[in-house]
Design a protein around this motif. Structure first.
Motif, PDB file in Angstrom:
ATOM      1  N   THR A 110     -20.724  52.672  42.263  1.00  0.00           N
ATOM      2  CA  THR A 110     -21.054  53.525  43.417  1.00  0.00           C
ATOM      3  C   THR A 110     -22.428  53.204  44.010  1.00  0.00           C
ATOM      4  O   THR A 110     -23.291  52.662  43.327  1.00  0.00           O
ATOM      5  CB  THR A 110     -21.012  55.005  42.984  1.00  0.00           C
ATOM      6  OG1 THR A 110     -21.736  55.148  41.760  1.00  0.00           O
ATOM      7  CG2 THR A 110     -19.589  55.472  42.756  1.00  0.00           C
ATOM      8  N   TRP A 112     -25.953  54.464  46.592  1.00  0.00           N
ATOM      9  CA  TRP A 112     -27.003  55.476  46.446  1.00  0.00           C
ATOM     10  C   TRP A 112     -27.035  56.472  47.595  1.00  0.00           C
ATOM     11  O   TRP A 112     -27.744  57.466  47.519  1.00  0.00           O
ATOM     12  CB  TRP A 112     -28.383  54.781  46.372  1.00  0.00           C
ATOM     13  CG  TRP A 112     -28.493  53.686  47.402  1.00  0.00           C
ATOM     14  CD1 TRP A 112     -28.226  52.349  47.215  1.00  0.00           C
ATOM     15  CD2 TRP A 112     -28.817  53.819  48.793  1.00  0.00           C
ATOM     16  NE1 TRP A 112     -28.356  51.653  48.395  1.00  0.00           N
ATOM     17  CE2 TRP A 112     -28.737  52.530  49.378  1.00  0.00           C
ATOM     18  CE3 TRP A 112     -29.175  54.893  49.614  1.00  0.00           C
ATOM     19  CZ2 TRP A 112     -28.991  52.293  50.728  1.00  0.00           C
ATOM     20  CZ3 TRP A 112     -29.433  54.662  50.956  1.00  0.00           C
ATOM     21  CH2 TRP A 112     -29.335  53.372  51.488  1.00  0.00           C
ATOM     22  N   LYS A 136     -20.614  53.062  36.789  1.00  0.00           N
ATOM     23  CA  LYS A 136     -21.939  52.492  37.002  1.00  0.00           C
ATOM     24  C   LYS A 136     -22.447  52.916  38.365  1.00  0.00           C
ATOM     25  O   LYS A 136     -21.901  52.548  39.399  1.00  0.00           O
ATOM     26  CB  LYS A 136     -21.933  50.963  36.925  1.00  0.00           C
ATOM     27  CG  LYS A 136     -23.365  50.441  36.809  1.00  0.00           C
ATOM     28  CD  LYS A 136     -23.577  49.067  37.366  1.00  0.00           C
ATOM     29  CE  LYS A 136     -23.800  49.024  38.848  1.00  0.00           C
ATOM     30  NZ  LYS A 136     -25.020  49.692  39.333  1.00  0.00           N
ATOM     31  N   GLU A 139     -28.558  51.405  41.062  1.00  0.00           N
ATOM     32  CA  GLU A 139     -29.860  51.286  40.396  1.00  0.00           C
ATOM     33  C   GLU A 139     -30.927  52.105  41.116  1.00  0.00           C
ATOM     34  O   GLU A 139     -31.989  52.385  40.567  1.00  0.00           O
ATOM     35  CB  GLU A 139     -30.281  49.809  40.306  1.00  0.00           C
ATOM     36  CG  GLU A 139     -30.358  49.034  41.624  1.00  0.00           C
ATOM     37  CD  GLU A 139     -29.006  48.446  42.061  1.00  0.00           C
ATOM     38  OE1 GLU A 139     -27.952  49.033  41.725  1.00  0.00           O
ATOM     39  OE2 GLU A 139     -29.020  47.420  42.762  1.00  0.00           O
ATOM     40  N   GLY A 186     -19.499  50.497  48.520  1.00  0.00           N
ATOM     41  CA  GLY A 186     -20.750  49.775  48.726  1.00  0.00           C
ATOM     42  C   GLY A 186     -20.619  48.808  49.879  1.00  0.00           C
ATOM     43  O   GLY A 186     -19.770  48.986  50.763  1.00  0.00           O
ATOM     44  N   SER A 187     -21.451  47.776  49.870  1.00  0.00           N
ATOM     45  CA  SER A 187     -21.525  46.891  51.029  1.00  0.00           C
ATOM     46  C   SER A 187     -20.331  45.936  51.093  1.00  0.00           C
ATOM     47  O   SER A 187     -19.678  45.674  50.082  1.00  0.00           O
ATOM     48  CB  SER A 187     -22.820  46.081  50.970  1.00  0.00           C
ATOM     49  OG  SER A 187     -22.817  45.295  49.804  1.00  0.00           O
ATOM     50  N   THR A 190     -20.725  42.805  48.672  1.00  0.00           N
ATOM     51  CA  THR A 190     -20.424  43.080  47.268  1.00  0.00           C
ATOM     52  C   THR A 190     -18.924  43.312  47.106  1.00  0.00           C
ATOM     53  O   THR A 190     -18.311  42.849  46.148  1.00  0.00           O
ATOM     54  CB  THR A 190     -21.209  44.316  46.767  1.00  0.00           C
ATOM     55  OG1 THR A 190     -22.590  44.147  47.084  1.00  0.00           O
ATOM     56  CG2 THR A 190     -21.067  44.493  45.274  1.00  0.00           C
ATOM     57  N   LEU A 209     -15.985  50.098  52.017  1.00  0.00           N
ATOM     58  CA  LEU A 209     -17.103  49.209  52.352  1.00  0.00           C
ATOM     59  C   LEU A 209     -17.883  49.676  53.575  1.00  0.00           C
ATOM     60  O   LEU A 209     -17.690  50.792  54.058  1.00  0.00           O
ATOM     61  CB  LEU A 209     -16.553  47.797  52.533  1.00  0.00           C
ATOM     62  CG  LEU A 209     -15.683  47.312  51.356  1.00  0.00           C
ATOM     63  CD1 LEU A 209     -15.123  45.935  51.607  1.00  0.00           C
ATOM     64  CD2 LEU A 209     -16.463  47.366  50.043  1.00  0.00           C
ATOM     65  N   GLU A 337     -24.360  45.429  59.778  1.00  0.00           N
ATOM     66  CA  GLU A 337     -24.711  46.817  59.454  1.00  0.00           C
ATOM     67  C   GLU A 337     -26.234  46.928  59.301  1.00  0.00           C
ATOM     68  O   GLU A 337     -26.848  46.164  58.549  1.00  0.00           O
ATOM     69  CB  GLU A 337     -24.016  47.216  58.147  1.00  0.00           C
ATOM     70  CG  GLU A 337     -24.113  48.712  57.867  1.00  0.00           C
ATOM     71  CD  GLU A 337     -23.336  49.111  56.597  1.00  0.00           C
ATOM     72  OE1 GLU A 337     -23.307  48.328  55.633  1.00  0.00           O
ATOM     73  OE2 GLU A 337     -22.767  50.218  56.592  1.00  0.00           O
ATOM     74  N   TRP A 403      -9.859  59.190  53.513  1.00  0.00           N
ATOM     75  CA  TRP A 403     -11.113  58.559  53.982  1.00  0.00           C
ATOM     76  C   TRP A 403     -10.829  57.074  53.950  1.00  0.00           C
ATOM     77  O   TRP A 403     -10.701  56.477  52.886  1.00  0.00           O
ATOM     78  CB  TRP A 403     -12.251  58.932  53.030  1.00  0.00           C
ATOM     79  CG  TRP A 403     -13.567  58.388  53.485  1.00  0.00           C
ATOM     80  CD1 TRP A 403     -14.157  57.232  53.060  1.00  0.00           C
ATOM     81  CD2 TRP A 403     -14.442  58.973  54.461  1.00  0.00           C
ATOM     82  NE1 TRP A 403     -15.351  57.057  53.713  1.00  0.00           N
ATOM     83  CE2 TRP A 403     -15.538  58.099  54.578  1.00  0.00           C
ATOM     84  CE3 TRP A 403     -14.385  60.126  55.253  1.00  0.00           C
ATOM     85  CZ2 TRP A 403     -16.601  58.355  55.452  1.00  0.00           C
ATOM     86  CZ3 TRP A 403     -15.433  60.374  56.125  1.00  0.00           C
ATOM     87  CH2 TRP A 403     -16.528  59.508  56.211  1.00  0.00           C
TER      88      TRP A 403
END
Ligand code: NAD
Length: 435
Positions: A110, A112, A136, A139, A186-187, A190, A209, A337, A403
């Motif tokens: 996931t 942030w 996970k 960070e 995420g992006s 990734t 994404l 983005e 979603w």
């Protein structure tokens, strides 16, 4: 940090725990998890404060996110269970039952920017489906994830939900392990990496994404309403929202009035300490994110964009709400983005051109169209190639809607009956009907 070598063993532990967990009736799994809702509510202020400190979201908004998670937890658990309940289909000759069974171990990786909500959306359906989860978090927000998962773990059997702490390296190790489903938000880059690795062993993926969401403002739009939305949706969470408005197309006939209205609103937004209740925009989540946003703005200005507001040099990780006009699709800021508090305004002549520009992107997460004639605006919305499109509102659907990202914004999706079902293996059992 979790050592990379430890990750396969953690997945193996989760697999053992998952064998027992899947044999617990779904109604009991739901009750077990629902018990966490009250604790999440009690801890919402603490969770929000940790999130705000870790990634700069204004405290009120972070506590709002934590409260939303707590308030929606129990009803969402019920909705997921309903979606995963077996059902029958039959024709003249065959009676079938459709069942939903767990995959085994789910990796939840996931970001942030919504450091509690996205955990919940990734983990709750996986657990209710009877999977064990190895999670996970980013960070950038490890502490709030630790606090959130610790609350769920007060109510779950040991090892059904195991957490891994670390960055992309731990993420890669988890993806390379034997997990059965990877739920990733995420992006795009990734996500492409994860999709490629998972594809080699045909592991299931749900990839939510990035986006480059357009807002189309038609010539009959209520300018105040459209500018309210443009400002809110470009600057909220310092623009670090997957469905932020990243490109604005406005009919040339009303462009000047619309630009002034957006600038007026940007000027009212207070940049500052996220703990201050009057702050609307906190610091960017990291120095890297600030550098990326600054770079997009500076390159656009060098390439001829007009600065209408903001972009003044800031200390620390702050970026002022910034309004640019005269942008075009040769500029990086209109293609990649940005994930920052920037409203980029481009004029169009006629609806066909607006649609062509809005769709000229590999992304396809959200979009919005503003126009007083709702029928006409809805026709325009239907031509946009995004997964979720709003007419005179943001792109989020009614309760129970999925979603979902189209094009390179997503592979698989979550939420709603169809989304919940992606966390389980659907199986069809059939028998011949007696004549
Ligand atoms: P990111 O891709 O950098 O990281 C996301 C997670 O993946 C982190 O936990 C990170 O440690 C991990 N990771 C990084 N590299 C990895 C790899 N090679 N293998 C496995 N895991 C890896 O994204 P981010 O900066 O944390 O989040 C912002 C992005 O998320 C934006 O693009 C945003 O649009 C997107 N997002 C999408 C949605 C959606 O619903 N579609 C929602 C929120 C955010």
């Amino acid at each position: 940090m979790t050592s990379l070598d430890a990750i396969p063993a953690l997945v193996a532990r989760a697999r053992v725990a998952g064998e027992l967990w899947k044999s617990v009736p779904m109604s009991e799994r739901v009750s077990c998890l629902k018990a966490a809702a009250a604790r999440l509510k009690e801890e919402a202020s603490r969770l929000g404060a940790i999130a705000s400190q870790e990634m700069g979201k204004p405290l009120l908004e972070a506590v709002g996110e934590a409260n939303y998670c707590a308030d929606s937890f129990a009803s969402e658990a019920d909705n997921i269970a309903a979606a995963l309940t077996s059902f029958a289909r039959e024709d003249e000759r065959t009676a079938s039952t459709i069942h939903f069974e767990p995959f085994g171990v789910v990796a939840a990786i996931t970001p942030w920017n919504f450091p509690m909500l996205i955990l919940q959306q990734s983990v709750l359906p996986a657990l209710i489906a009877g999977n064990a989860v190895v999670a996970k978090a980013s960070e950038i927000t490890p502490m709030v994830a630790d606090a959130y998962y610790a609350i769920l773990n007060e109510f779950l059997p040991t090892d059904v939900l195991i957490t891994v702490v670390g960055d992309g390296e731990q993420g890669k190790a988890l993806v390379a392990s034997s997990v059965d489903l990877i739920v990733f938000t995420g992006s795009r880059n990734t996500g492409a990496h994860i999709g490629a690795v998972a594809g080699k062993r045909l592991a299931r993926v749900i990839l939510e994404l990035g986006g480059k969401d357009p807002l189309v403002v038609l010539d009959d739009a209520d300018i105040a309403l459209a500018a309210d939305f443009a400002s809110r949706n470009s600057f909220r969470n310092a623009g670090q929202v997957c469905v932020s408005t990243e490109r604005i197309y406005v009919d040339r006939k009303i462009a000047s009035a619309f630009e002034s209205a957006v600038v007026e609103r940007a000027a009212l937004l207070k940049l500052g300490d996220p703990a201050d209740a009057t702050t609307k925009i906190g610091p960017m989540s990291s120095a890297r994110q600030k550098a990326l946003v600054d770079q997009h703005i500076q390159k656009a200005l060098k390439d001829g964009a007009r600065l209408l507001f903001g972009a003044r040099k800031q200390e620390g990780n702050f970026v002022e709400p910034t309004v640019l006009a005269g942008v075009d699709h040769t500029m990086e800021i209109m293609r990649e983005e940005t994930f920052g508090p920037v409203a980029c305004i481009m004029e169009f002549d006629g609806i066909d051109q607006a649609v062509m520009l809005a769709n000229d992107t590999p992304f396809g997460l959200g979009a919005a169209v503003f126009g007083a004639d709702e029928v006409r605006a809805t026709h325009v919305a239907a031509r946009l190639t995004a997964g979720m499109v709003g007419v005179n509102q943001g792109c989020s659907g009614a309760e129970g809607c999925p979603w979902i990202g189209a094009k390179q914004s997503g592979v698989g999706f979550h939420s709603g009956v169809e989304g919940h079902r992606q966390f389980a293996q659907m199986r069809v059992l059939s028998r011949k009907k007696k004549s």
